[in-house]
Scaffold this active site. Sequence first.
Site, mmCIF file in Angstrom:
data_model
loop_
_atom_site.group_PDB
_atom_site.id
_atom_site.type_symbol
_atom_site.label_atom_id
_atom_site.label_comp_id
_atom_site.label_asym_id
_atom_site.label_seq_id
_atom_site.Cartn_x
_atom_site.Cartn_y
_atom_site.Cartn_z
ATOM 1 C CG ASP A 223 -1.994 -1.132 1.069
ATOM 2 O OD1 ASP A 223 -2.372 -1.462 -0.073
ATOM 3 O OD2 ASP A 223 -2.427 -1.689 2.103
ATOM 4 C CE LYS B 177 -4.074 -6.319 0.013
ATOM 5 N NZ LYS B 177 -4.620 -5.102 -0.598
ATOM 6 C CG ASP C 124 -7.261 -6.120 -2.678
ATOM 7 O OD1 ASP C 124 -8.439 -6.406 -2.929
ATOM 8 O OD2 ASP C 124 -6.906 -5.555 -1.619
ATOM 9 C CG LEU C 125 -7.323 -4.039 -9.147
ATOM 10 C CD1 LEU C 125 -7.231 -3.931 -10.667
ATOM 11 C CD2 LEU C 125 -6.698 -2.818 -8.498
ATOM 12 C CE LYS C 126 -10.950 -4.960 -0.866
ATOM 13 N NZ LYS C 126 -9.615 -4.350 -0.948
ATOM 14 C CG ASP D 105 -19.237 -1.887 -13.481
ATOM 15 O OD1 ASP D 105 -20.426 -1.793 -13.842
ATOM 16 O OD2 ASP D 105 -18.394 -1.010 -13.714
ATOM 17 C CB ILE D 106 -23.181 -4.408 -15.344
ATOM 18 C CG1 ILE D 106 -22.252 -3.795 -16.386
ATOM 19 C CG2 ILE D 106 -24.111 -3.363 -14.748
ATOM 20 C CD1 ILE D 106 -22.981 -3.301 -17.630
ATOM 21 N N PRO D 107 -22.208 -7.476 -14.919
ATOM 22 C CG PRO D 107 -23.648 -9.280 -14.533
ATOM 23 C CD PRO D 107 -23.610 -7.781 -14.563
ATOM 24 C CB THR E 14 -11.536 -6.974 7.728
ATOM 25 O OG1 THR E 14 -10.631 -6.392 6.802
ATOM 26 C CG2 THR E 14 -11.629 -8.450 7.470
ATOM 27 C CD GLN F 83 -8.288 -3.938 8.292
ATOM 28 O OE1 GLN F 83 -9.496 -4.167 8.334
ATOM 29 N NE2 GLN F 83 -7.566 -4.159 7.213
ATOM 30 N NE ARG G 215 -3.125 -0.068 7.922
ATOM 31 C CZ ARG G 215 -4.380 0.322 8.066
ATOM 32 N NH1 ARG G 215 -4.649 1.584 8.308
ATOM 33 N NH2 ARG G 215 -5.366 -0.549 7.976
HETATM 34 O O1 C5P Z 1 -2.533 -2.399 6.768
HETATM 35 P P1 C5P Z 1 -3.470 -3.570 6.836
HETATM 36 O O2 C5P Z 1 -2.775 -4.848 7.282
HETATM 37 O O3 C5P Z 1 -4.729 -3.278 7.590
HETATM 38 O O4 C5P Z 1 -3.854 -3.804 5.295
HETATM 39 C C1 C5P Z 1 -4.856 -4.646 4.903
HETATM 40 C C2 C5P Z 1 -4.890 -4.716 3.405
HETATM 41 O O5 C5P Z 1 -5.879 -5.669 3.044
HETATM 42 C C3 C5P Z 1 -5.251 -3.415 2.704
HETATM 43 O O6 C5P Z 1 -4.516 -3.359 1.492
HETATM 44 C C4 C5P Z 1 -6.739 -3.545 2.429
HETATM 45 O O7 C5P Z 1 -7.139 -2.901 1.239
HETATM 46 C C5 C5P Z 1 -6.891 -5.047 2.271
HETATM 47 N N1 C5P Z 1 -8.211 -5.623 2.566
HETATM 48 C C6 C5P Z 1 -8.859 -5.493 3.764
HETATM 49 N N2 C5P Z 1 -10.095 -6.040 3.980
HETATM 50 C C7 C5P Z 1 -10.680 -6.741 3.019
HETATM 51 C C8 C5P Z 1 -10.025 -6.898 1.792
HETATM 52 C C9 C5P Z 1 -8.778 -6.332 1.621
HETATM 53 O O8 C5P Z 1 -8.337 -4.907 4.682
HETATM 54 N N3 C5P Z 1 -11.857 -7.325 3.246
#
Ligand code: C5P
Length: 237
Positions: free
Chosen positions: A10, A32, A59-61, A64-66, A121, A192, A213
Site C-alpha cells: 500500500d 498484494k 486486489d482491485l475488488k 460492476d455489471i457482469p 474487515t 481495521q 501496516r
Molecule cells: O494495513 P493492513 O494490514 O490493515 O492492510 C490490509 C490490506 O488488506 C489493505 O490493502 C486492504 O485494502 C486489504 N483488505 C482489507 N479487507 C478486506 C479486503 C482487503 O483490509 N476485506
Amino acid sequence: MDTPIYLALDFPTWEESSAFIDSNGLQGIPVKVGMELFYREGPRVIEQLKENNHSIFLDLKLHDIPTTVNKAMKNLAKLGVDIVNVHALGGSEMIKAAKEGLIKGAVNKEVPKLLAVTLLTSMGESTLKQELHVNDTIESTVVRLAKLANDSGADGVVCSAHEANKIKISCGFDFLTVTPGIRLTNSANNDQKRIATPVFAKQNGADAIVIGRSITQAKQPIKAYQQALKEWGNVIK
Ligand code: C5P
C-alpha cells in the site's frame, strides 16, 4: 500458496514500493497490489513485480455489471497475476462472469484464482445494521456471501480470520480463505475492526493472510515479516 503471507504494497508509487522491498530484503515474497498503487502505475507495476519473481494478488475488488466485469477480468488475466478479486455483493451473475473472463484471458491456461470479498474487515456490525439495513449478524452475512461465491465458481473468499472456520465448514476445505486485518503483537489496529494474529488466523482455518501496516510501518519491517512467518509456521493445523 507456498508462502501464504501476502505483503500489502500500500504505497503510492512503484519507486516507493521497490525501495521498501529492496531496503528490507523482501525480494521475491508474495505481494498484494491494491488500488492505490495500481491506479497510479497501471500494468507496469505488475510487469516489474513479475520480473522480480513475486507471486501477485491483484486486489482491485471489482463490482460492476457482469459484462463489464467479464471484460475487465479478461484483461487482468492477461497480466499473468496469481489472484484477483470481486465483491461478493455484486451477485452470482457477476461472479460467474468474472470467472469466465479469467478463463478467456488466461495466459498459458494458467487461470488466476478468483476470490470474492465477503464484507470488508473494516466494517462493524453497527454499519451493517444502521447504514446497510442488514439485520443479520456479520458472521451469518459473511457465510451466506461465501456460499454464494462458492456456488458461482469463485475459488475462495477474502474474509476476516474470525469467520474462516465457519466458511470452511459451509463451503468445503478446498474453498480458499484469505484473511486481511492481521496484526502482530504490539501493532496498532488502525481502521481495521475484526483483527487477528497470524496464529489465530491459521488456527481458525485461514489458507493465507494479508499483512500491510504491521510490516510496512514497523520499526524493523524485516523483523516483523520474519515474526509473521514464524508465527504462521509454528502452528500445526
Ligand atoms: O494495513 P493492513 O494490514 O490493515 O492492510 C490490509 C490490506 O488488506 C489493505 O490493502 C486492504 O485494502 C486489504 N483488505 C482489507 N479487507 C478486506 C479486503 C482487503 O483490509 N476485506
